[in-house]
Design a protein around this motif. Structure first.
Motif: not given
Length: 612
Positions: A435-441, A540-547
């Motif tokens: 996954v490219k870093p720009e897609h981690w959040q 529902d709003i989800l906040d994903l931060d893979a980093d």
């Protein structure tokens, strides 16, 4: 040794203190009994050799000679296992020439996720691992054998064989690979046709033509999914011959390795050395985990390594994996983490160069036992033929293609790309290697589905025109057996290519074939067990931060706590044999405990709960 590797290993030892001691005691008691037909009654023994040739019967009567059992996952529907058709005869011949005997102890099922993905049969995939373990135990239960060879490669087959074999860990157990098919259509071209088909831009005939050029011959599929990850980890655990994993079928070197592993099984049995229990200890399990991380291997192994460890009394967990991932660099790029396949990886230096780098960095335990002898340094060598005879030589000192395989001094990434994700929905894992870093959040409203087919229908109805986090729930081990959700991959990729910010959240699996879209998988507790993922509603709003490894629900705490978990709108679907495995779904442990129906029985066998 790297201090983090030492820390994780020591914590694993302490956490497993009681269960490992109980396992080793069980193996010691088994080893104390007369082995390999020496304690069988005459009637038992006669039954066990009735089908053998006269020559083999004469040798079997010699109680000081060894008899090697074979557990085979042969079928000729799986390309990876098709070569095994001729292996028993080849192995028996090699053993006779070596003064020993061999018998096929039993067969185990071997299903293919590549055939069943998106089909009802996929719901039997993960539970087949435990069925294979039981089949392996039945095969070895006859006490006719002094050692065993396991013939298996693919997704659930290797973990199942190993889990079953570990209950006979007083014996030497060696794994016999068959190798990958030659390279076919490049993975990038195959993926492009899949996405074009998902968009309605390619015909079924075009898609089938592309797939048939990619999967085209006997041997393992060449991308770095669960099958080839299994092979790499067997070497890391010292259970497969050095460098044996990625030698193509039907070649002289492949045949020489098969003969040698049969002979090695007999050597170990004669010497009373090389028991599986003495090889697969906490150091070997950590070595497997390090290699998984360094190569960006299949996330299925985050389930399988835990389940394998449990069968050896070792209590590995996701926290161990996440902590090692922080310090283990990514040294290989093989599809889906890159464009190369395992044949290209082998040509670039293969496992010999990879292991040398990891040993140099103190990331692998060198002082381990292996089927090839003491010390993992042996696995920095690669097999070759010299005047037609098998030999091992030093692996290359430098990578032969640094777009595929790199040294510790210039890794692709400084970490292993595996993250533990925690937050309002529980605990899960994500692999960001591809996954490219720009897609981690990704922060977006969610859309919830209870089947991947429902999501595909929504896609085909053009219901996605803005950022979205797709939630596929009721896909856990207790709900429907935790099937792979490969069918989602091209559709999610299309949405991302259209410029949308997209992620997947699921209590199901999206293994080594997962790719460029962030996928939070193996969510535990699962929806079927009332996990928080069952409380989500569309919008529902989800906040994903893979980093950072976080997944949060953007909602007032009081409102979130007032939510009632949804209940699956349909009972577990029947047909295609799924109803036969209801007992396994009922007994299945959570994903973080290996999604195994053996967990509770193993705890009871250990005499109580394991240490924290």
């Amino acid at each position: 040794m790297h201090p983090r590797v030492i820390e994780v290993t020591e914590r694993l030892v302490e956490r497993s203190r009681l269960s490992r001691a109980a396992y080793l005691q069980q193996m010691a008691e088994a080893a104390a009994r007369p082995r390999g037909r020496r304690d069988l009654s005459c009637s038992n023994f006669a039954h066990g050799m009735a089908g053998c040739s006269a020559v083999d019967k004469d040798r079997l009567r010699m109680v000081d000679e060894v008899n090697i059992g074979m557990v085979t996952a042969y079928n000729d529907m799986l390309s990876a296992h098709q070569p095994y058709e001729t292996y028993p005869a080849q192995i028996r011949e090699a053993l006779r020439a070596f003064g020993a005997t061999g018998q096929v102890a039993g067969g185990v099922p071997a299903m293919c996720d590549g055939v069943t993905q998106g089909e009802p049969g996929m719901e039997l995939s993960l539970v087949s691992r435990d069925v294979i373990a039981m089949g392996t135990a039945i095969a070895l239960s006859h006490n006719m054998f002094d050692a065993a060879l396991c013939l298996g490669i693919c997704d659930k087959i290797v973990p199942g064989l190993l889990m079953g074999a570990l209950r006979f860990g007083h014996l030497p157990i060696l794994f016999v690979p068959a190798g990958p098919m030659p390279s076919g259509l490049p993975n990038s071209e195959k993926a492009l046709v899949r996405q074009r088909f998902a968009e309605g831009l390619a015909t079924r005939e075009e898609l089938l033509d592309a797939e048939s050029k990619a999967y085209h011959a006997p041997g393992t599929c060449t991308f770095y999914g669960t099958a080839n990850t299994n092979q790499m980890l067997l070497e890391a655990m010292g259970l497969q011959l050095p460098g044996a994993s990625f030698i193509n079928p039907g070649t002289p070197l492949r045949d020489a390795l098969t003969v040698h592993v049969a002979e090695q099984a007999a050597r170990l049995a004669r010497a009373g050395e090389g028991s599986l229990a003495s090889i697969l200890d906490e150091r070997a399990l950590v070595n497997a985990l390090v290699v998984l991380l360094a190569t960006g291997g299949s996330t299925n192994l985050t389930l399988h390594l835990i389940a394998i460890g449990q069968c050896a009394g070792l209590q590995l967990n996701w926290s161990d994996m996440a902590e090692l991932s922080e310090v283990v660099p990514t040294l290989a790029r093989i599809y889906p983490n890159g464009q190369a396949d395992v044949n290209h990886f082998q040509a670039a230096g293969g496992s010999a160069f990879l292991f040398a780098q990891l040993l140099e960095g103190g990331l692998l335990h060198a002082d381990v036992n292996t089927i090839a002898g003491p010390g993992l340094q042996r696995y920095t060598h690669e097999p070759t033929l010299v005047d037609g005879r098998l030999a091992w030589r030093d692996g290359p000192a430098a990578s032969l293609d640094d777009s595929i395989l790199r040294s510790l001094r210039a890794p692709f990434k400084v970490d292993g790309g595996l993250r533990l994700v925690e937050g309002d929905l529980g605990r899960s894992v994500i692999k960001v290697s591809a996954v490219k870093p720009e897609h981690w959040q990704v922060s977006a409203p969610c859309r919830t589905f209870v089947t991947q087919e429902a999501f595909v229908t929504a896609f085909q109805n053009n219901e996605f025109d803005s950022d979205v986090i797709v939630v596929i729930r009721f896909q856990g081990p207790a709900a429907n057996g935790m099937p792979e959700l490969h069918k989602l991959t091209p559709y999610l990729g299309v949405l991302q290519d259209r410029g949308l910010r997209v992620a997947l959240v699921t209590d199901g699996r999206m293994s080594g074939a997962s790719g460029k879209v962030p996928a939070v998988i193996h969510m535990s507790p699962e929806a079927h067990s009332g996990g928080p993922i069952a409380c989500l509603r569309d919008g529902d709003i989800l906040d994903l931060d893979a980093d950072r490894g976080t997944l949060l629900v953007r909602m007032d705490e009081a409102e979130w706590q007032s939510r009632t978990p949804a209940v699956h709108p349909q009972p577990v679907r029947r047909g295609w044999g799924r109803e036969l495995f209801a007992f396994a779904r009922t007994a299945a442990s959570p994903a973080e405990q290996g999604a195994s129906c053996f967990t509770e029985s193993l705890i009871q066998a250990d005499g109580g709960q394991h240490d924290d």
